[in-house]
Design a protein around this motif. Sequence first.
Motif, mmCIF file in Angstrom:
data_model
loop_
_atom_site.group_PDB
_atom_site.id
_atom_site.type_symbol
_atom_site.label_atom_id
_atom_site.label_comp_id
_atom_site.label_asym_id
_atom_site.label_seq_id
_atom_site.Cartn_x
_atom_site.Cartn_y
_atom_site.Cartn_z
ATOM 1 N N SER A 1 59.437 92.609 25.834
ATOM 2 C CA SER A 1 60.775 93.179 26.032
ATOM 3 C C SER A 1 61.302 93.778 24.739
ATOM 4 O O SER A 1 61.907 94.859 24.742
ATOM 5 C CB SER A 1 61.741 92.110 26.544
ATOM 6 O OG SER A 1 61.333 91.608 27.798
ATOM 7 N N ILE A 2 61.084 93.080 23.642
ATOM 8 C CA ILE A 2 61.514 93.580 22.340
ATOM 9 C C ILE A 2 60.799 94.881 22.004
ATOM 10 O O ILE A 2 61.409 95.853 21.536
ATOM 11 C CB ILE A 2 61.243 92.525 21.236
ATOM 12 C CG1 ILE A 2 62.107 91.285 21.468
ATOM 13 C CG2 ILE A 2 61.502 93.116 19.846
ATOM 14 C CD1 ILE A 2 61.721 90.103 20.601
ATOM 15 N N TRP A 3 59.490 94.912 22.258
ATOM 16 C CA TRP A 3 58.683 96.096 21.944
ATOM 17 C C TRP A 3 59.141 97.305 22.757
ATOM 18 O O TRP A 3 59.326 98.403 22.210
ATOM 19 C CB TRP A 3 57.210 95.792 22.236
ATOM 20 C CG TRP A 3 56.266 96.862 21.796
ATOM 21 C CD1 TRP A 3 55.718 97.034 20.567
ATOM 22 C CD2 TRP A 3 55.748 97.922 22.620
ATOM 23 N NE1 TRP A 3 54.895 98.131 20.552
ATOM 24 C CE2 TRP A 3 54.897 98.700 21.799
ATOM 25 C CE3 TRP A 3 55.919 98.286 23.955
ATOM 26 C CZ2 TRP A 3 54.218 99.820 22.272
ATOM 27 C CZ3 TRP A 3 55.259 99.410 24.428
ATOM 28 C CH2 TRP A 3 54.411 100.158 23.602
ATOM 29 N N VAL A 4 59.344 97.120 24.046
ATOM 30 C CA VAL A 4 59.766 98.231 24.916
ATOM 31 C C VAL A 4 61.172 98.694 24.541
ATOM 32 O O VAL A 4 61.430 99.900 24.418
ATOM 33 C CB VAL A 4 59.716 97.815 26.402
ATOM 34 C CG1 VAL A 4 60.336 98.898 27.280
ATOM 35 C CG2 VAL A 4 58.280 97.555 26.829
ATOM 36 N N ALA A 5 62.092 97.750 24.366
ATOM 37 C CA ALA A 5 63.470 98.101 24.024
ATOM 38 C C ALA A 5 63.532 98.822 22.680
ATOM 39 O O ALA A 5 64.272 99.798 22.520
ATOM 40 C CB ALA A 5 64.339 96.848 23.984
ATOM 41 N N GLY A 6 62.748 98.356 21.719
ATOM 42 C CA GLY A 6 62.711 99.010 20.418
ATOM 43 C C GLY A 6 62.165 100.428 20.508
ATOM 44 O O GLY A 6 62.672 101.346 19.859
ATOM 45 N N GLY A 7 61.136 100.612 21.320
ATOM 46 C CA GLY A 7 60.566 101.944 21.504
ATOM 47 C C GLY A 7 61.537 102.903 22.158
ATOM 48 O O GLY A 7 61.685 104.054 21.726
#
Length: 278
Positions: free
Chosen positions: A185-191
């Motif tokens: 979730s962090i990776w997708v939201a950051g992207g």
Amino acid sequence: LQTRLQAGQGYGNTLKCVLTVYRNESLTGFFKGMSFPLASIGIYSSVVFGVFSNTQRFLTQLRHGDPAAAPSLADMTLASLVAGVISVGIGTPVELVKIRLQMQTQPYTKANAKLNSSAPGSPVYRGPIHCLRTILQKEGIPGIYRGNVAMLLRDVPGYCAYFVPYAMFCDWITPHGSIAPNPFSIWVAGGVAGAVSWAVCTPMDVVKSRLQADGVYSNQYKGTIDCMLQSYQNEGLKVFFRGLLVNTIRGFPSSAAMFLGYELSLKAMKRCQSETNP
């Protein structure tokens, strides 16, 4: 690619730019100006993220009396604005050196520029340190911060479109009932936040790139407004969206990695602190 598309001449679209750079400069052309940003990215990112998180905690403490309380949208926006302002002080010299090194083989037309002693297309700087020293000697401290107004106009709204969408999207995709978002979730939201941010700030990024590239061989622009007017008069409104595709594509993986590294580092440090002080 982004710098060549925004401030260069004759590169056309992204694919043509890739082929031109490879044909003229081989693979090394894609890594010009990389060393200085690479050496400073850790300091730059830690300052930006540190200013944002500490300002946010200060505002929640001021508003709710508890720094650990969930920040409001207004708190996140104001903290983003502060982070954007602070980032300019560190980021402008780094961006300037990177762009000068990338653009020093770019040909200029004599009809549009007052040329300096070096011939267009010939290398002016031997490396990042020589570039920084040369700018200081010839232009002084103001020369090191050339384009800082454009960068301020880029980063202040850019960081609002960076931190706020990250927090909102991360909260949206985190499963209900979870205490904290998972790494995916962090990776997708950051992207997503990175892509959105670069889409928002690309117009001023074009102006900043042109101002900072100006000065290798020429002195075409008098300032931010003059650069905007000349660019619009010569190329129309579309000029402010040069490099948009490259910016948004690169914004996703770089920001995804940045936020993931930041969040995981925070968790690791908090875990170590709790183990040390039970």
